[in-house]
Design an enzyme around this catalytic site. Structure first.
Site, PDB file in Angstrom:
ATOM      1  N   LYS A 190      -1.673   3.521 -16.821  1.00  0.00           N
ATOM      2  CA  LYS A 190      -3.182   3.144 -16.790  1.00  0.00           C
ATOM      3  C   LYS A 190      -3.532   2.720 -15.527  1.00  0.00           C
ATOM      4  O   LYS A 190      -4.538   2.657 -15.271  1.00  0.00           O
ATOM      5  CB  LYS A 190      -3.346   1.962 -17.864  1.00  0.00           C
ATOM      6  CG  LYS A 190      -2.668   2.249 -19.095  1.00  0.00           C
ATOM      7  CD  LYS A 190      -2.665   1.094 -20.192  1.00  0.00           C
ATOM      8  CE  LYS A 190      -2.042   1.122 -21.104  1.00  0.00           C
ATOM      9  NZ  LYS A 190      -2.148  -0.165 -22.390  1.00  0.00           N
ATOM     10  N   GLY A 191      -2.759   2.146 -14.601  1.00  0.00           N
ATOM     11  CA  GLY A 191      -2.894   1.339 -13.374  1.00  0.00           C
ATOM     12  C   GLY A 191      -4.199   2.172 -12.495  1.00  0.00           C
ATOM     13  O   GLY A 191      -4.847   1.475 -11.888  1.00  0.00           O
ATOM     14  N   GLU A 248      -2.911   7.808  -7.653  1.00  0.00           N
ATOM     15  CA  GLU A 248      -1.965   6.587  -8.157  1.00  0.00           C
ATOM     16  C   GLU A 248      -2.635   5.151  -7.583  1.00  0.00           C
ATOM     17  O   GLU A 248      -3.088   5.136  -6.580  1.00  0.00           O
ATOM     18  CB  GLU A 248      -0.482   6.851  -7.611  1.00  0.00           C
ATOM     19  CG  GLU A 248       0.501   5.963  -7.962  1.00  0.00           C
ATOM     20  CD  GLU A 248       0.928   5.754  -9.249  1.00  0.00           C
ATOM     21  OE1 GLU A 248      -0.136   5.361  -9.927  1.00  0.00           O
ATOM     22  OE2 GLU A 248       1.756   5.844  -9.780  1.00  0.00           O
ATOM     23  N   ASP A 303       5.538   2.150  -5.072  1.00  0.00           N
ATOM     24  CA  ASP A 303       6.341   0.952  -4.614  1.00  0.00           C
ATOM     25  C   ASP A 303       7.809   1.568  -4.232  1.00  0.00           C
ATOM     26  O   ASP A 303       8.108   1.996  -3.016  1.00  0.00           O
ATOM     27  CB  ASP A 303       6.671   0.225  -5.941  1.00  0.00           C
ATOM     28  CG  ASP A 303       7.494  -0.931  -5.960  1.00  0.00           C
ATOM     29  OD1 ASP A 303       7.508  -1.541  -4.680  1.00  0.00           O
ATOM     30  OD2 ASP A 303       7.885  -1.527  -6.815  1.00  0.00           O
ATOM     31  N   VAL A 348       1.594  -7.368  -7.082  1.00  0.00           N
ATOM     32  CA  VAL A 348      -0.097  -7.469  -7.031  1.00  0.00           C
ATOM     33  C   VAL A 348      -0.650  -7.037  -8.306  1.00  0.00           C
ATOM     34  O   VAL A 348      -0.149  -6.295  -9.109  1.00  0.00           O
ATOM     35  CB  VAL A 348      -0.679  -6.624  -5.813  1.00  0.00           C
ATOM     36  CG1 VAL A 348      -0.196  -7.153  -4.284  1.00  0.00           C
ATOM     37  CG2 VAL A 348      -0.376  -5.097  -5.890  1.00  0.00           C
ATOM     38  N   ARG A 396      -5.818  -6.487 -15.382  1.00  0.00           N
ATOM     39  CA  ARG A 396      -6.335  -5.160 -14.785  1.00  0.00           C
ATOM     40  C   ARG A 396      -8.041  -5.140 -14.625  1.00  0.00           C
ATOM     41  O   ARG A 396      -8.476  -4.339 -13.635  1.00  0.00           O
ATOM     42  CB  ARG A 396      -6.206  -4.014 -16.015  1.00  0.00           C
ATOM     43  CG  ARG A 396      -4.928  -3.826 -16.302  1.00  0.00           C
ATOM     44  CD  ARG A 396      -4.618  -2.524 -17.307  1.00  0.00           C
ATOM     45  NE  ARG A 396      -3.434  -1.980 -17.772  1.00  0.00           N
ATOM     46  CZ  ARG A 396      -2.293  -1.610 -17.450  1.00  0.00           C
ATOM     47  NH1 ARG A 396      -2.582  -1.096 -16.035  1.00  0.00           N
ATOM     48  NH2 ARG A 396      -1.259  -1.155 -18.008  1.00  0.00           N
TER      49      ARG A 396
HETATM   50  P1  IMP Z   1       7.577   3.002  -8.306  1.00  0.00           P
HETATM   51  O1  IMP Z   1       8.134   4.380  -9.050  1.00  0.00           O
HETATM   52  O2  IMP Z   1       8.408   2.030  -8.141  1.00  0.00           O
HETATM   53  O3  IMP Z   1       6.938   3.541  -6.823  1.00  0.00           O
HETATM   54  O4  IMP Z   1       6.315   2.319  -9.410  1.00  0.00           O
HETATM   55  C1  IMP Z   1       5.111   2.831  -9.259  1.00  0.00           C
HETATM   56  C2  IMP Z   1       4.575   2.221 -10.371  1.00  0.00           C
HETATM   57  O5  IMP Z   1       4.993   0.689 -10.631  1.00  0.00           O
HETATM   58  C3  IMP Z   1       3.172   1.807 -10.086  1.00  0.00           C
HETATM   59  O6  IMP Z   1       2.118   3.064 -10.872  1.00  0.00           O
HETATM   60  C4  IMP Z   1       2.697   0.622 -11.055  1.00  0.00           C
HETATM   61  O7  IMP Z   1       2.283   0.925 -12.514  1.00  0.00           O
HETATM   62  C5  IMP Z   1       3.981  -0.100 -11.048  1.00  0.00           C
HETATM   63  N1  IMP Z   1       3.820  -1.095 -10.029  1.00  0.00           N
HETATM   64  C6  IMP Z   1       4.689  -1.270  -8.712  1.00  0.00           C
HETATM   65  N2  IMP Z   1       4.471  -2.349  -7.879  1.00  0.00           N
HETATM   66  C7  IMP Z   1       3.358  -2.996  -8.663  1.00  0.00           C
HETATM   67  C8  IMP Z   1       2.702  -4.275  -8.475  1.00  0.00           C
HETATM   68  O8  IMP Z   1       3.053  -4.991  -7.363  1.00  0.00           O
HETATM   69  N3  IMP Z   1       1.786  -4.461  -9.393  1.00  0.00           N
HETATM   70  C9  IMP Z   1       1.450  -3.756 -10.457  1.00  0.00           C
HETATM   71  N4  IMP Z   1       2.306  -2.850 -10.963  1.00  0.00           N
HETATM   72  C10 IMP Z   1       3.215  -2.357  -9.820  1.00  0.00           C
END
Ligand code: IMP
Length: 187
Positions: A52-53, A108, A112, A162, A174
């Site tokens: 949803k982000g 996106e 992260d 964050v 959100r």
């Molecule tokens: P990744 O697969 O570790 O790159 O994570 C990506 C997803 O993790 C993002 O689309 C977010 O939904 C969630 N995410 C990663 N870091 C944060 C943060 O600091 N705040 C909120 N959601 C996060």
């Protein structure tokens, strides 16, 4: 609603440390939209928002892209209700249209570890997309485990959790108009 509930401000919650103001975000998103419009001039990109982000970022971004385009959504499970990635990536909601031969721009909220995006990019290439690029509002680059090219990046941020402008903690925050560091997830 009781008067004590209405007196509490979610937007100026003391557990939040503002990182980017609504104005800073609007300015940067407009710049990104203009750059995307230039790069895709003459084409018809399909923007794929990751739920949803990314929903707020995507809704602002598309209004800065003066092109004919399509919008689709996918939902990927990654974090559950916590603040750390489980490493497990699963498509919860898939696209409603084929991507074969299309220029795909994934939208996106934050990259992260990169696990979600590297999976998604490979999946869209595997379905025959003509091109796959990525627009991400935030880049938490220090935590990267998989190499991911962010073609359009809003802001690079330090390793902190964050929230706001679509990003949540356990489905909260959100609706903040700005992006903030969540100081204490347990508060
Ligand atoms: P990744 O697969 O570790 O790159 O994570 C990506 C997803 O993790 C993002 O689309 C977010 O939904 C969630 N995410 C990663 N870091 C944060 C943060 O600091 N705040 C909120 N959601 C996060």
């Amino acid at each position: 609603m009781s008067s004590s509930a209405t007196a509490l401000s979610e937007f100026s919650n003391p557990n939040l440390e503002p990182l980017f103001t609504a104005e800073q975000i609007q300015t940067r998103v407009a710049e990104m939209g203009a750059e995307i419009a230039r790069d895709y001039a003459g084409g018809t990109p399909l923007l794929v928002g990751v739920l949803k982000g990314a929903y707020i970022f995507l809704s602002d971004l598309v209004r800065s892209i003066d092109l004919r385009l399509g919008v689709e959504f996918m939902a990927i499970s990654s974090y559950g209700m916590g603040t750390r990635s489980s490493g497990e990536v699963r498509i919860v909601k898939d696209l409603d249209v084929p991507v074969e031969g299309r220029d795909i721009l994934i939208v996106e909220d934050i990259v992260d570890t990169g696990l979600t995006l590297s999976y998604l990019i490979a999946s869209l290439h595997g379905r025959g997309a003509k091109s796959v690029r990525l627009a991400a509002l935030l880049d938490k680059w220090e935590r990267r485990e998989r190499e991911v090219t962010i073609d359009y990046c809003g802001f690079r941020i330090p390793d902190a959790f964050v929230v706001g402008y679509g990003l949540d903690f356990a489905e909260r925050y959100r609706n903040l108009p700005y992006v903030a560091v969540l100081k204490d997830p347990n508060a």
